[in-house]
Structure formats: structure tokens, C-alpha cells
Design a protein around this motif. Structure first.
Motif, PDB file in Angstrom:
ATOM      1  N   LEU A  88      26.136  45.691  31.340  1.00 25.70           N
ATOM      2  CA  LEU A  88      25.195  46.502  32.098  1.00 25.70           C
ATOM      3  C   LEU A  88      24.978  47.877  31.492  1.00 25.70           C
ATOM      4  CD1 LEU A  88      23.844  45.534  34.665  1.00 25.70           C
ATOM      5  CD2 LEU A  88      25.498  46.822  35.978  1.00 25.70           C
TER       6      LEU A  88
ATOM      7  N   ARG B  80      33.161  48.048  39.442  1.00 26.66           N
ATOM      8  CA  ARG B  80      32.799  49.265  38.706  1.00 26.66           C
ATOM      9  C   ARG B  80      31.313  49.284  38.377  1.00 26.66           C
ATOM     10  NH1 ARG B  80      35.844  48.650  34.354  1.00 26.66           N
ATOM     11  NH2 ARG B  80      34.206  47.549  33.249  1.00 26.66           N
ATOM     12  N   GLU B  81      30.817  48.163  37.854  1.00 23.68           N
ATOM     13  CA  GLU B  81      29.429  48.128  37.404  1.00 23.68           C
ATOM     14  C   GLU B  81      28.475  47.732  38.534  1.00 23.68           C
ATOM     15  OE1 GLU B  81      28.859  49.302  34.531  1.00 23.68           O
ATOM     16  OE2 GLU B  81      30.850  49.190  33.612  1.00 23.68           O
TER      17      GLU B  81
ATOM     18  N   PHE C 293      27.789  42.176  34.113  1.00 30.55           N
ATOM     19  CA  PHE C 293      28.362  43.465  34.535  1.00 30.55           C
ATOM     20  C   PHE C 293      28.915  44.238  33.338  1.00 30.55           C
ATOM     21  CE2 PHE C 293      29.190  41.413  38.866  1.00 30.55           C
ATOM     22  CZ  PHE C 293      28.115  42.046  39.462  1.00 30.55           C
TER      23      PHE C 293
ATOM     24  N   GLU D 123      33.302  55.533  45.342  1.00 35.02           N
ATOM     25  CA  GLU D 123      34.720  55.361  45.654  1.00 35.02           C
ATOM     26  C   GLU D 123      35.410  54.249  44.866  1.00 35.02           C
ATOM     27  OE1 GLU D 123      36.380  57.489  47.288  1.00 35.02           O
ATOM     28  OE2 GLU D 123      34.702  58.651  48.061  1.00 35.02           O
ATOM     29  N   SER D 124      34.646  53.442  44.144  1.00 38.06           N
ATOM     30  CA  SER D 124      35.264  52.386  43.330  1.00 38.06           C
ATOM     31  C   SER D 124      36.251  53.033  42.364  1.00 38.06           C
ATOM     32  CB  SER D 124      34.174  51.649  42.552  1.00 38.06           C
ATOM     33  OG  SER D 124      34.740  50.976  41.449  1.00 38.06           O
ATOM     34  N   CYS D 125      37.398  52.387  42.171  1.00 42.89           N
ATOM     35  CA  CYS D 125      38.383  52.993  41.264  1.00 42.89           C
ATOM     36  C   CYS D 125      38.008  52.745  39.809  1.00 42.89           C
ATOM     37  CB  CYS D 125      39.784  52.480  41.563  1.00 42.89           C
ATOM     38  SG  CYS D 125      40.184  50.916  40.786  1.00 42.89           S
ATOM     39  N   GLY D 126      37.186  51.718  39.579  1.00 45.53           N
ATOM     40  CA  GLY D 126      36.719  51.460  38.216  1.00 45.53           C
ATOM     41  C   GLY D 126      37.586  50.517  37.411  1.00 45.53           C
ATOM     42  N   GLN D 127      38.575  49.925  38.056  1.00 45.23           N
ATOM     43  CA  GLN D 127      39.471  49.029  37.324  1.00 45.23           C
ATOM     44  C   GLN D 127      38.804  47.723  36.932  1.00 45.23           C
ATOM     45  OE1 GLN D 127      43.975  48.129  37.956  1.00 45.23           O
ATOM     46  NE2 GLN D 127      43.054  48.591  39.893  1.00 45.23           N
ATOM     47  N   CYS D 128      38.118  47.107  37.881  1.00 45.85           N
ATOM     48  CA  CYS D 128      37.577  45.788  37.522  1.00 45.85           C
ATOM     49  C   CYS D 128      36.065  45.817  37.393  1.00 45.85           C
ATOM     50  CB  CYS D 128      38.085  44.698  38.448  1.00 45.85           C
ATOM     51  SG  CYS D 128      37.953  44.972  40.192  1.00 45.85           S
ATOM     52  N   SER D 129      35.577  45.020  36.449  1.00 47.05           N
ATOM     53  CA  SER D 129      34.173  45.147  36.062  1.00 47.05           C
ATOM     54  C   SER D 129      33.165  44.861  37.178  1.00 47.05           C
ATOM     55  CB  SER D 129      33.869  44.311  34.827  1.00 47.05           C
ATOM     56  OG  SER D 129      34.888  43.426  34.534  1.00 47.05           O
TER      57      SER D 129
ATOM     58  N   PHE E 229      41.809  48.854  29.498  1.00 42.42           N
ATOM     59  CA  PHE E 229      43.116  49.526  29.602  1.00 42.42           C
ATOM     60  C   PHE E 229      44.076  49.152  28.464  1.00 42.42           C
ATOM     61  CE2 PHE E 229      43.699  51.575  33.934  1.00 42.42           C
ATOM     62  CZ  PHE E 229      42.380  51.454  34.324  1.00 42.42           C
TER      63      PHE E 229
ATOM     64  N   LYS F 235      41.942  42.870  34.904  1.00 41.11           N
ATOM     65  CA  LYS F 235      40.916  43.863  35.168  1.00 41.11           C
ATOM     66  C   LYS F 235      39.484  43.414  34.866  1.00 41.11           C
ATOM     67  CE  LYS F 235      44.295  47.444  34.297  1.00 41.11           C
ATOM     68  NZ  LYS F 235      44.858  47.527  35.641  1.00 41.11           N
ATOM     69  N   CYS F 236      39.303  42.760  33.710  1.00 37.57           N
ATOM     70  CA  CYS F 236      37.916  42.471  33.326  1.00 37.57           C
ATOM     71  C   CYS F 236      37.310  41.344  34.137  1.00 37.57           C
ATOM     72  CB  CYS F 236      37.839  42.152  31.844  1.00 37.57           C
ATOM     73  SG  CYS F 236      38.584  40.560  31.433  1.00 37.57           S
ATOM     74  N   ARG F 237      38.110  40.425  34.589  1.00 32.58           N
ATOM     75  CA  ARG F 237      37.734  39.273  35.402  1.00 32.58           C
ATOM     76  C   ARG F 237      36.950  38.208  34.641  1.00 32.58           C
ATOM     77  NH1 ARG F 237      41.389  40.360  38.914  1.00 32.58           N
ATOM     78  NH2 ARG F 237      40.507  39.038  40.535  1.00 32.58           N
TER      79      ARG F 237
ATOM     80  N   ASN G  90      45.178  53.360  41.543  1.00 33.49           N
ATOM     81  CA  ASN G  90      44.551  52.070  41.243  1.00 33.49           C
ATOM     82  C   ASN G  90      45.257  50.983  42.044  1.00 33.49           C
ATOM     83  OD1 ASN G  90      42.793  53.051  39.352  1.00 33.49           O
ATOM     84  ND2 ASN G  90      43.820  52.167  37.598  1.00 33.49           N
TER      85      ASN G  90
ATOM     86  N   ARG H 219      36.905  58.242  38.080  1.00 33.99           N
ATOM     87  CA  ARG H 219      37.029  56.891  38.649  1.00 33.99           C
ATOM     88  C   ARG H 219      35.676  56.202  38.664  1.00 33.99           C
ATOM     89  NH1 ARG H 219      37.887  59.504  44.444  1.00 33.99           N
ATOM     90  NH2 ARG H 219      35.718  59.643  45.064  1.00 33.99           N
ATOM     91  N   GLY H 220      35.710  54.941  39.071  1.00 36.87           N
ATOM     92  CA  GLY H 220      34.489  54.159  39.216  1.00 36.87           C
ATOM     93  C   GLY H 220      33.730  54.063  37.914  1.00 36.87           C
ATOM     94  N   ASP H 221      32.389  54.134  37.993  1.00 35.82           N
ATOM     95  CA  ASP H 221      31.616  53.903  36.774  1.00 35.82           C
ATOM     96  C   ASP H 221      31.590  55.134  35.867  1.00 35.82           C
ATOM     97  OD1 ASP H 221      29.950  55.446  38.276  1.00 35.82           O
ATOM     98  OD2 ASP H 221      28.369  53.936  38.499  1.00 35.82           O
TER      99      ASP H 221
END
Ligand code: FMN
Ligand code: SF4
Ligand code: SF4
Ligand code: FES
Lengths: 360, 451
Positions: free
Chosen positions: A109, B361-362, A106, B352-358, A167, A52-54, B186, A187-189
């Protein structure tokens, strides 16, 4: 198990044979050192974590002996298994270094600049990450996202503004406790950790979410603001616990136990989960058999040499400056609310663990 | 007149009801298919060259042949009817007006893949369509096309309609699967791919509505005949949903042999640009694909006419081309502002981003905020480069393609319309009262003579 074939993988020009099914990240951990990508969401003890974090992105410059084509995109090393003959570039790939810098940006941020008042400061994976992989300054000029503060009970404090959505706490609750009662809303930010975390506190093991949280989003209320981690000294101790292994780490100052956590390995991961009773209620030396000082092997201010000789100036500016690129605005002066952080006392001159008597 | 095979019976009153559909040749393909073996049906679909109509254009026959078939494990066909891409509304038309064509396609495909329980995952906002589908499913069932032992073949099949709750991300196939399972939508990490472990960890094929409907004419005509329609690897017909500044917005079926110019200006299709205005730009395949200025839209960088098919639309790659995508054709005339338009899209992806990956999301929110500044005259020149840098660091670094879909429109807008962005920065006040206009975006491009 002995039949698992071995695959040869080369990471930053260092080769190692690992059992088939090993991820690139774990292969890199076996090699150790700089070739190991940072991991903010993967946790080897939590099933399905990672991806997830990448931050652990790497370049696969050769897919395998059979199919030597490089992979078109950077891949999450924590979720990609090695193939025989695979060649991976971590810090030797300019693409990876650049992408990682982007990821750190990111992650920071919307992260509040409240390291000076955050309990995680000094043992925060995000601080360490940005110190090693981030840029000098942020290019973000907007108001940071904030969430309403949610009270989740007497033991754990949730500070959603600091969450990086790894998570891990969700997996922990899911896998360690019988009934997970918190999760991600929205969801999202504006996604957030929420709902009934306080209820799951009844569960014996929920306190572990504090230890898995890479940032200061979940912290120990029984420790909060009592002390800065770098003023306490960690010792390994155990007790005969009917619920868990009883193997813990005590954060002490003199004879006082300020905080109890699980022991963490060199990757910052918990070695044995501990129960809530050990964590929140056993705060006296007599509860424990002390084994000796803990080895802190991970890069953190606790061990980075900043521990000594910093006294006289405020304890963290060097680091904070690197982390967020500018001097933070202190929202409150820690010395005005706590009398344990007396800057004029040189901790390095104190023999053994510091004691509250030293600050009288 | 272009060939119509999906909307062939569009003019027939009542085609949405079973009796009329059946009288006009409906379920003929199903009859034919049940006399074939599942493997032969897959073979016909392979021969047809059909490419997925959901956006990525992956060959359907190949996707079907990847489906794992472990002993004793049920397999599922899941139809992606989430259709939430801005500009795309062709699946809605099929489901609303030709539900039996759709169900016939689902039935044949279920038989070919061995799916006894087939799901249609439909976007929540299409609130009235599940009723239409469920009525048609009941009609089909009453007439023996669904249920137990269909046509005495021993094959059982049920179709279930499942409503989404209003999230674009649930159109991504693995998020759709999660949502169908009752979880948070997700996207999953791949591998494993759905063909091996999809819904409830069973082998699953996810296909778009139009893809599955196209299976009906493929069986009727035969794969080889179907492949003769169209050109090259763009076989068959494609539905396009047209919106924006054209005289006749709507859903059109094309056989992929006409030029983009014909498509926009001929009376058979869009009927030109209204109010005597001029074509400025176009997004040919739904909001995620790169926007093109008029000159690069009508002609490729090599100076050749651009055609309405997969290959020609992507001619030139992302540098000078775009994509067929999901067929949402959005036309912008010279009164439109590309900066504003890009801002609107950025807001959509942020939302619409699900927010899972940075990165997604950001990054999506950051891009939206910068674009908002630029649009409202508060931008700086450095913001344009910053935007470029952000999109570059999102693209390719995320779990699912939504990150790319958010990055591409921003990248393409800056690539082709940089001077319009700069004009906004240099003229903060003027940009609030008028738009940049057509500028040079329709001028012929200079094609260097090849050596
Ligand atoms: C963010 C996102 C949204 C998507 N939305 C849709 C959609 O609404 N409908 C659709 O058919 N495919 C959508 N797709 C593509 C699907 O993931 C998948 O590729 C497609 O359903 C496969 O069907 P096809 O092979 O028939 O095209 C979306 C993909 C992404 C990444
Ligand atoms: S609260 Fe901590 S552990 Fe939970 S998702 Fe946020 S950062 Fe991760
Ligand atoms: S790219 Fe965006 S939508 Fe896709 S998984 Fe990551 S955060 Fe979710
Ligand atoms: S550690 Fe691999 S993506 Fe987070």
C-alpha cells in the motif's frame, strides 16, 4: 532430545512427523515446495521473530486428534506450534489465498514504486511475494507515506519509505550485538525504524541487518548503485576471520568484488552471520578463498530464468509489471548515472562471471 | 427503581474519604474475605456469574481459576484502568468518586489470587486521578488494610498506581503488561496467556476497574445472592456511561433488566432525546461494537423488545445485533451523519494502531482516507465495496483485537446505513450542506411470520 515426542501434521494433504514444539511453518518447510507459506517477518535464527507481517497465515481445519475442532481464525503459521493429528490448509484454502492477497496489498500500500532504483530489486522478498501472491493492480489512490531521510553512517543506508516493519533488524541488533541502539519510534502507520543505528555500527556484527531486511530499507552503502544484483554473479568464498566464521558470498563481476554478503539458505535466511570487516572492507579477490559459484535456489529474478534473454529490453519490466500492476514511472534513468548497466550487452553470452572489461 | 450496589452510596457526601466510607459499611467485605480462604473467594466469584466489564465479558471466576500457581513464583493482579475506548467513562467515575470501594475490591481480589504487589495501570489523560487513588491507598494503609500482615492474616499487599502515556492500545491486556514493564506498548502474541506468563513472565490476572469493584458486593451479598440480580448470564449490575444526543448524559448503574427503550426514554436514565429530535442510531457498548439503527436497537430482528444486557444486545449476532462491550452508550439523533461518525472512528483507530501487524497498520489508514473522501463528497460508489473488502481482510487476521475493533464499526455502518453512504456519493454537493436525516432507520422492521 531423543525423547521429544513426534507429532503428525498434515499440510495441504501431505503428512509429516515432526518433533513436538515445531511450528506449522517449520513443518511446512520440512515438506518444502508450495505447501510452505511465505514468511516476511519470521526468521528462524532470530528469537521471538514472527507473527507480525501475517503473510504466513494458514487455516487449521482440524486442531488435533484429541480436539478436532477447527481453529476459528486463520493463524500465523510461524508462531503456532503443531499438535498431534493437526490438519492445516495453506494453498488449498480459498480463505488463506484471499487473506494473503489482502496482506500483500496492505504491504504494498505505502511501499514506494521505486524498484527501478532500489538496490534490493531482484533479491527483494516483497517483489517475490507480490509476484506470487498479489493482485494485478493496486486499489490505493492516495499519496504514499514518506519519511524524512535519515543518514545512519557510511556503511548502511536506511530508506524508511520501503520498510515493512518486520522487526527483524531490531531483533538482529538485540541478539547479535551487545547493545541495541535503534528501535521503533512512533506507532501505527507512522512507526519508524530510527535512532542511533549509526552508533551501533561500531559493533562488529551490525551489518547483518542488511541481510535480514526483506526489502530495500537497509542496504549496503559500499555497494549502492554500483551495480544491479542480476549483473553480478554470486560465488561462495571464505577467509580466515578472527571475528566471524568468514563464510561469505561475494557478488562479482569479472575479477571485481562488488559486494559481500552472508550466505543465504533456500528460505532466504542467513546461514552464518558475518562481521562488518568481512562485509565492508574485504572487497578484493585476494582477501578470499573462492569456493565456486553459489547455488541460488530461491525464486528470484537472479534465478528465475529472467536472467537470460532479457537483454535488449530493459531488464525488469515483466516482473515490475506483475508486482505493481502498472509500468512504473522512472524517477531517474539508471543508465544516465551508471555506465555498468549497458542494456545492449547480452550477459548470457558472456562466459563465466561478467567483468567490467566486457562493458568497455 | 433499579437496584444499586456499586453506586449505592453515591449520594453520601465525602464517600471518597476513608472515614465516611468506613462508617457506611466500607471494608466490611474485606473483613469477611480475610476470614475466608482464597479458594473460597474464587468460588464465590464463580458463583456470582460476574463477567469482565472491560469489554469482552469473559467470566471472571473462570479467569481467576486459570491462574497458574507455580511454586516460588510471585503472582500479580493488574487492574486495567486504561479506559480509552471512545464513549466509555465509567471507570473514571468509580475511581474518582468511590476510590475506597475500588481499593477494597483490589484488596480482596489480591488476597484471593495471592498477589502481594498489585498494579493499577491508569490512562495518562486521567491526570488527576492517581492523586486521588494514592491518597486513598495511603488512608487504607494507615488503617491497616494494606502493607504487611493485613488483619493478622500473614498476607502482605501493596498497590501501585502506574500512569500510561496516552495510548489506547495499552488497554489491550498484553500491551498493558509490556508497558507496565517499561517497554513499548505492543500487544504480545498469545499463547502464552497472561495467566501463565504475564508481567515479568509471572502468572498475572488483568481485570477491569468495574470488575474488581464488583467483587465487594459479591462478598457482601454472597455469590448466589449476587447472581439473582440481573437475568440469565448477565448477572449483577452494570455501569453504563451515556453520551451523545440524550437529555441526561452520565454514568448509570443498571441491573440489566430494563429494555433499551426504557433506558433511553425514561427519566430515571437518559431522559429521552433533546430538542424533540428523533433517535436515529446508537452504539450501545463503546466505539468498537457495531452501530445499530433505531429500529434494530429497540427491537430484535425477531420483533422482540431488546433489553440492556449481554445476551439481548448481542441477539442476532453481527447481522442484526451488537454488543454490551465496555458499556459506552453513544446515542445519535436524526441530525447526525453516520458517514461522518464512521470517519471519526476510523481516524481514531488509525491513530491508535500500534503498527505491529500489516493489516491493521496499513488498513486502518486506508479506511480513514476513503471515508474522508466519502464524507467530503469526493467518494465513488466502488469505494463502499472497497471499504467492505478492506475491513473484511483486517478482521480476524491481526495480532490483537484492535484490528477487529477498527473493522467492526465500518462493517456495521455499511451493513445498516449503506443508503446513507450511497446518498453521499450521489449527492456530493448536497451532502456538504445537509445531512441524510432519519430516513427509514426507525421504521418498524418486517418480521416474517414463522412457519
Ligand atoms: C484495543 C483494546 C483496548 C482495550 N482497552 C481496555 C480498557 O481501556 N479497559 C479495560 O478494562 N479493558 C480494555 N480492553 C480489554 C482488555 O484487553 C481485557 O480484556 C480486560 O482488561 C479484561 O478485564 P475484564 O475481564 O475484567 O473485563 C481492551 C482491549 C483491546 C483489544
Ligand atoms: S528496516 Fe528492514 S529489517 Fe528493519 S523492520 Fe524495516 S523492513 Fe524489517
Ligand atoms: S491489530 Fe493493530 S494494534 Fe493490534 S497488534 Fe496489530 S497493529 Fe498493533
Ligand atoms: S512470517 Fe509469520 S507473521 Fe510474518
Amino acid at each position: 532430545m531423543s525423547e521429544t515426542p513426534k507429532f503428525k501434521v498434515t499440510i495441504d494433504n501431505i503428512s509429516i512427523d515432526v518433533p513436538a514444539g515445531t511450528t506449522i511453518l517449520n513443518a511446512a518447510r520440512m515438506i518444502g515446495g508450495d505447501v510452505t507459506p511465505p514468511a516476511m517477518c519470521y526468521y528462524s535464527k532470530l528469537k521471538d521473530s514472527g507473527g507480525k507481517c501475517r503473510t504466513c497465515l494458514v487455516e487449521v481445519s482440524k486442531g488435533s486428534e484429541k480436539d478436532p475442532r477447527p481453529m476459528p481464525k486463520l493463524v500465523a503459521s510461524c508462531r503456532t506450534t503443531v499438535m498431534d493429528g493437526m490438519e492445516v490448509k495453506n494453498i488449498t484454502s480459498p480463505k488463506v489465498v484471499d487473506a494473503r492477497k489482502g496482506i500483500v496489498e496492505f504491504l504494498l500500500l505505502n511501499h514506494p514504486l521505486d524498484c527501478p532504483v532500489c538496490d534490493q530489486a531482484g533479491e527483494c522478498d516483497l517483489q517475490n511475494l507480490s509476484y506470487e501472491h498479489g493482485s494485478e493492480a493496486t486499489r490505493y489512490e492516495f499519496k504514499r507515506r514518506t519519511f524524512e531521510k535519515e543518514d545512519i553512517g557510511p556503511y548502511i543506508s536506511l530508506h524508511m519509505n520501503r520498510c515493512i516493519m518486520c522487526f527483524r533488524c531490531v531483533f538482529t541488533a538485540d541478539q547479535l550485538t551487545e547493545k541495541r541502539e535503534h528501535g521503533i519510534l512512533e506507532r501505527g502507520d507512522h512507526a519508524q525504524i530510527s535512532t542511533m543505528l549509526n552508533k551501533s555500527l561500531d559493533n562488529d556484527f551490525i551489518g547483518n541487518v542488511i541481510d535480514v531486511c526483506p526489502v530495500g530499507a537497509l542496504t549496503d552503502k559500499t555497494f549502492r548503485f554500483k551495480n544491479r544484483v542480476w549483473f553480478t554473479k554470486p560465488v561462495d568464498a571464505h577467509r580466515d576471520c578472527p571475528t566471524c566464521s568468514g563464510k561469505a558470498r561475494l557478488w562479482m563481476r569479472g575479477e571485481e568484488v562488488f559486494r559481500v554478503t552472508a550466505r543465504k539458505d533456500q528460505w532466504g535466511e542467513v546461514e552464518d552471520w558475518i562481521c562488518n570487516d568481512c562485509r565492508f572492507h574485504k572487497k578484493e579477490t585476494k582477501d578470499w578463498v573462492i569456493e565456486g559459484p553459489s547455488k541460488i535456489s530461491r525464486s528470484s529474478v537472479i534465478a528465475q530464468g529472467h536472467y537470460q534473454g532479457n537483454v535488449g529490453t530493459a531488464p525488469t519490466p515483466v516482473l515490475i509489471d506483475k508486482v505493481i500492476g502498472k509500468q512504473p514511472k522512472y524517477t531517474l534513468d539508471i543508465h544516465s548515472i551508471s555506465d555498468v548497466n549497458r542494456p545492449e550487452i547480452d550477459l548470457s553470452k558472456i562466459d563465466g562471471p561478467a567483468h567490467s572489461n566486457d562493458f568497455k | 427503581m433499579a437496584k444499586k450496589i456499586l453506586l449505592e452510596n453515591d449520594h453520601i457526601e465525602g464517600i471518597r474519604y476513608y472515614d465516611t466510607y468506613r462508617k457506611n459499611g466500607g471494608y466490611r467485605a474485606a473483613e469477611k474475605a480475610f476470614k475466608m480462604s482464597p479458594a473460597d473467594i474464587v468460588e464465590e466469584v464463580k458463583k456470582s456469574g460476574l463477567r469482565g466489564r472491560g469489554g469482552a465479558g469473559f467470566p471472571t471466576g473462570m479467569k481467576w481459576s486459570f491462574l497458574a500457581k507455580p511454586e516460588g513464583v510471585p503472582r500479580h493482579l493488574v487492574c486495567n484502568a486504561d479506559e480509552s475506548e471512545p464513549g466509555t467513562f465509567k471507570d473514571r467515575y468509580l475511581m474518582e468518586f468511590h476510590p475506597h470501594l475500588f481499593i477494597e475490591g483490589l484488596l480482596i481480589s489480591s488476597f484471593a489470587l495471592g498477589s502481594n504487589a498489585t498494579y493499577v495501570y491508569i490512562r495518562g489523560e486521567y491526570a488527576w486521578i492517581p492523586d486521588i487513588l494514592e491518597q486513598a491507598i495511603a488512608e487504607a494503609k494507615n488503617n491497616g488494610w494494606l502493607g504487611k500482615n493485613i488483619l493478622g492474616s500473614g498476607f502482605d499487599c501493596e498497590i501501585y498506581v502506574h500512569r500510561g502515556a496516552g495510548a489506547y492500545i495499552c488497554g489491550e491486556e498484553t500491551a498493558l503488561i509490556e508497558s507496565l514493564e517499561g517497554k513499548r506498548g505492543n500487544p504480545r502474541m498469545k499463547p502464552p496467556f497472561p495467566a501463565i506468563q504475564g508481567v515479568w513472565m509471572r502468572p498475572t490476572v488483568v481485570n477491569n476497574v468495574e470488575t474488581l469493584a464488583a467483587v465487594v458486593p459479591i462478598i457482601n451479598l454472597g455469590g448466589d445472592e449476587y447472581a439473582k440480580i440481573g437475568v440469565g448470564k448477565s448477572t449483577g449490575t452494570k455501569l453504563l456511561s451515556v453520551c451523545g444526543n440524550v437529555n441526561k448524559p452520565g454514568v448509570y448503574e443498571i441491573d440489566m433488566t430494563c429494555t433499551v427503550e426504557e433506558f433511553i426514554y425514561s427519566d430515571e436514565y437518559c431522559g429521552g432525546i433533546p430538542k424533540g429530535r428523533k433517535l436515529k442510531a446508537c452504539i450501545p457498548g463503546g466505539s468498537s461494537v457495531p452501530i445499530l439503527p433505531a429500529n434494530l436497537l429497540l427491537k430484535t430482528a425477531k420483533g422482540e423488545a431488546r433489553y440492556m444486557n449481554y445476551e439481548s444486545l448481542s441477539d442476532g449476532g453481527f447481522a442484526t445485533g451488537s454488543m454490551m462491550g465496555s458499556g459506552g452508550f453513544i446515542v445519535l439523533d436524526d441530525a447526525q451523519c453516520v458517514v461522518r461518525h464512521t470517519m471519526t472512528l476510523a481516524r481514531f483507530y488509525n491513530h491508535e494502531s500500534c503498527g505491529q501487524c500489516s493489516p491493521c497498520r496499513e488498513g486502518t489508514g486506508w479506511m480513514y482516507k476513503i471515508l474522508k473522501n466519502l464524507e467530503y463528497g469526493k467518494g465513488k460508489m466502488s469505494d463502499i465495496d472497497l471499504l467492505w473488502d478492506i475491513q473484511r481482510r483486517i478482521e480476524g487476521n491481526t495480532i490483537c483485537p484492535l484490528g477487529d475493533a477498527a473493522a467492526w464499526p465500518v462493517a456495521a455502518a455499511i451493513r445498516h446505513f449503506r443508503d446513507e453512504f450511497e446518498w453521499h456519493v450521489n449527492n456530493p454537493e448536497e451532502s456538504q450542506t445537509r445531512n441524510f436525516g432519519l430516513a427509514h432507520y426507525a421504521d418498524p422492521i418486517h418480521v416474517p411470520a414463522s412457519a
